[in-house]
Design a protein around this motif. Structure first.
Motif, PDB file in Angstrom:
ATOM      1  N   SER A 139       8.826   2.145  -7.578  1.00  0.00           N
ATOM      2  CA  SER A 139       7.738   2.743  -6.927  1.00  0.00           C
ATOM      3  C   SER A 139       6.490   2.107  -7.722  1.00  0.00           C
ATOM      4  O   SER A 139       5.658   2.060  -7.096  1.00  0.00           O
ATOM      5  CB  SER A 139       7.902   4.169  -7.362  1.00  0.00           C
ATOM      6  N   MET A 140       6.621   1.800  -8.814  1.00  0.00           N
ATOM      7  CA  MET A 140       5.472   1.373  -9.894  1.00  0.00           C
ATOM      8  C   MET A 140       5.366  -0.180  -9.583  1.00  0.00           C
ATOM      9  O   MET A 140       4.145  -0.508  -9.535  1.00  0.00           O
ATOM     10  CB  MET A 140       5.618   1.506 -11.298  1.00  0.00           C
ATOM     11  N   THR A 142       5.697  -1.217  -6.721  1.00  0.00           N
ATOM     12  CA  THR A 142       5.232  -1.257  -5.291  1.00  0.00           C
ATOM     13  C   THR A 142       3.611  -1.230  -5.420  1.00  0.00           C
ATOM     14  O   THR A 142       3.040  -1.600  -4.594  1.00  0.00           O
ATOM     15  CB  THR A 142       5.479   0.082  -4.638  1.00  0.00           C
ATOM     16  N   LEU A 143       3.028  -0.570  -6.653  1.00  0.00           N
ATOM     17  CA  LEU A 143       1.355  -0.595  -6.552  1.00  0.00           C
ATOM     18  C   LEU A 143       1.150  -2.168  -6.785  1.00  0.00           C
ATOM     19  O   LEU A 143      -0.116  -2.249  -6.016  1.00  0.00           O
ATOM     20  CB  LEU A 143       1.291   0.283  -7.851  1.00  0.00           C
ATOM     21  N   LEU A 193       1.092   2.505   0.664  1.00  0.00           N
ATOM     22  CA  LEU A 193       1.648   2.893  -0.502  1.00  0.00           C
ATOM     23  C   LEU A 193       2.403   4.077  -0.553  1.00  0.00           C
ATOM     24  O   LEU A 193       3.646   4.263  -0.728  1.00  0.00           O
ATOM     25  CB  LEU A 193       0.589   3.321  -1.728  1.00  0.00           C
ATOM     26  N   THR A 194       1.994   5.049   0.660  1.00  0.00           N
ATOM     27  CA  THR A 194       2.770   6.397   1.040  1.00  0.00           C
ATOM     28  C   THR A 194       4.102   5.869   1.592  1.00  0.00           C
ATOM     29  O   THR A 194       4.984   6.739   1.317  1.00  0.00           O
ATOM     30  CB  THR A 194       2.093   7.096   1.850  1.00  0.00           C
ATOM     31  N   ASN A 196       5.758   2.558   1.137  1.00  0.00           N
ATOM     32  CA  ASN A 196       6.409   1.656   0.407  1.00  0.00           C
ATOM     33  C   ASN A 196       6.939   2.250  -0.993  1.00  0.00           C
ATOM     34  O   ASN A 196       7.943   2.039  -1.276  1.00  0.00           O
ATOM     35  CB  ASN A 196       5.862   0.517   0.215  1.00  0.00           C
ATOM     36  N   VAL A 197       6.375   3.413  -1.318  1.00  0.00           N
ATOM     37  CA  VAL A 197       6.861   3.986  -2.612  1.00  0.00           C
ATOM     38  C   VAL A 197       7.943   4.674  -2.333  1.00  0.00           C
ATOM     39  O   VAL A 197       9.076   4.621  -2.905  1.00  0.00           O
ATOM     40  CB  VAL A 197       5.961   5.029  -3.119  1.00  0.00           C
ATOM     41  N   GLN A 200      10.788   1.919  -1.322  1.00  0.00           N
ATOM     42  CA  GLN A 200      11.164   1.271  -2.645  1.00  0.00           C
ATOM     43  C   GLN A 200      12.342   1.986  -3.474  1.00  0.00           C
ATOM     44  O   GLN A 200      13.042   1.283  -3.887  1.00  0.00           O
ATOM     45  CB  GLN A 200      10.197   0.276  -3.381  1.00  0.00           C
ATOM     46  N   ALA A 201      11.772   3.472  -3.654  1.00  0.00           N
ATOM     47  CA  ALA A 201      12.733   3.965  -4.132  1.00  0.00           C
ATOM     48  C   ALA A 201      13.941   4.171  -3.497  1.00  0.00           C
ATOM     49  O   ALA A 201      14.917   4.067  -4.287  1.00  0.00           O
ATOM     50  CB  ALA A 201      12.076   5.541  -4.330  1.00  0.00           C
TER      51      ALA A 201
END
Length: 326
Positions: A139-140, A142-143, A193-194, A196-197, A200-201
């Motif tokens: 998740s991080m 992804t930012l 982000l909403t 992909n977070v 990706q998690a």
């Protein structure tokens, strides 16, 4: 994919196993930041380019109010129709901007993931693999990835749409900047982000879980990386399709869809996108293009992980061989 797990060394193809300190997965000194970034950049470029025609189809199939000439029933039928009516190279329009964005985006993405995964795993589950650490690290990472990739996604998807008015990437960038401002390139950032977070998690947790099941010693095993990557991509893609549909709407600002719900100007905000999708397509609208998204994501993530693991393996061994005394 733990780099400091201290598992028994695995023999290289065609070579005898070296000392435990020279194992592919147990040498933190061999897997440097530059190794992760180089492997990640190559993996990212190949991931996005090899399956790019299917990505073009996905974008079109997610259109909420498609032109009658751009309505498709299957991925294969869509590709065949696009090539027949618009030319052989049409499914590849926008691929150059994707390549430019994918390299640096994935370099930072994998480097951040590896660093955060090791750090968090030591804190949460010292000396072992932690699914929570994998999810947080993904998740991080992804930012950073989306900060670079979002403008490229905006340009790419506008080039992919049916009857796109843009002939070149530069024309698209200049026109969007002149008519909508710099903010247009990040209008879908929060939505991305909403999406992909959680994507990706789910993706990293599934990948690491599959590796535990079929490759518990974490040796360099191309087949295990391909299979784990494909399953992880399919699961994550299916689960996050509704958010991807909203992201596509925000990126393309689909004129026919916005005018049908009396929206003048530009649509912004994830909540507005969710309401618009529901108004035009109901619950099924959130899953437009899910088939194309899964078909695209399975080989894409399989390619990304297999290429990444290969280059990490190759570059690590190359550095070890340079250091080894003759």
């Amino acid at each position: 994919m733990e780099l400091s797990c201290g598992r028994p060394a695995a023999a290289l193809p065609g070579m005898e196993a070296e000392s435990p300190g020279e194992d592919y997965e147990s040498l933190p000194s061999g897997a440097s930041l530059s190794t992760h970034m180089t492997a990640g950049a190559v993996a990212g470029i190949l991931e996005h380019t090899v399956m790019y025609p299917v990505d073009s189809v996905k974008t079109r199939m997610q259109s909420l109010q498609p032109d009658p000439k751009a309505q498709y029933k299957s991925v294969y039928g869509a590709l065949k129709k696009i090539i027949h009516t618009e030319g052989f190279w049409r499914p590849l329009r926008g691929i150059n901007v994707t390549m430019l964005g994918a390299g640096p985006a994935h370099a930072m993405y994998f480097a951040c993931y590896e660093k955060m995964k090791r750090t968090l795993s030591d804190i949460i589950h010292h000396g072992g693999n932690s699914h929570l650490a994998n999810g947080i690290a993904g998740s991080m990472a992804t930012l950073l990835h989306d900060a670079v990739m979002n403008p490229a996604e905006v340009v790419k998807q506008r080039m992919q749409m049916y009857n796109s008015p843009y002939k070149t990437v530069l024309e698209c960038i200049r026109t969007v900047h002149r008519t909508e401002g710099l903010a247009a390139f990040y209008r879908s950032y929060t939505t991305q982000l909403t999406m992909n977070v959680p994507f990706q998690a789910i993706h990293f947790i599934t990948y690491e879980f599959m590796q535990e099941q079929i490759n518990p010693r974490r040796q360099y095993n191309p087949r295990s990386h391909v299979l784990s990557g494909a399953i992880a991509g399919a699961v994550a893609a299916a689960a996050t399709t509704p958010l991807d549909v909203c992201k596509t709407l925000l990126n393309t600002q689909e004129n026919m869809a916005l005018s049908s719900v009396n929206i003048s100007g530009h649509l912004s905000g994830m909540a507005n996108a969710f309401r618009t999708v529901y108004h035009l397509g109901g619950i099924p609208g959130y899953f437009r293009g899910v088939q194309a998204r899964v078909i695209y994501q399975m080989p894409s993530t399989a390619i990304a992980w297999s290429v990444y693991e290969f280059f990490k393996y190759f570059l690590t061994k190359h550095k070890l061989e340079k250091r080894a005394p003759y």
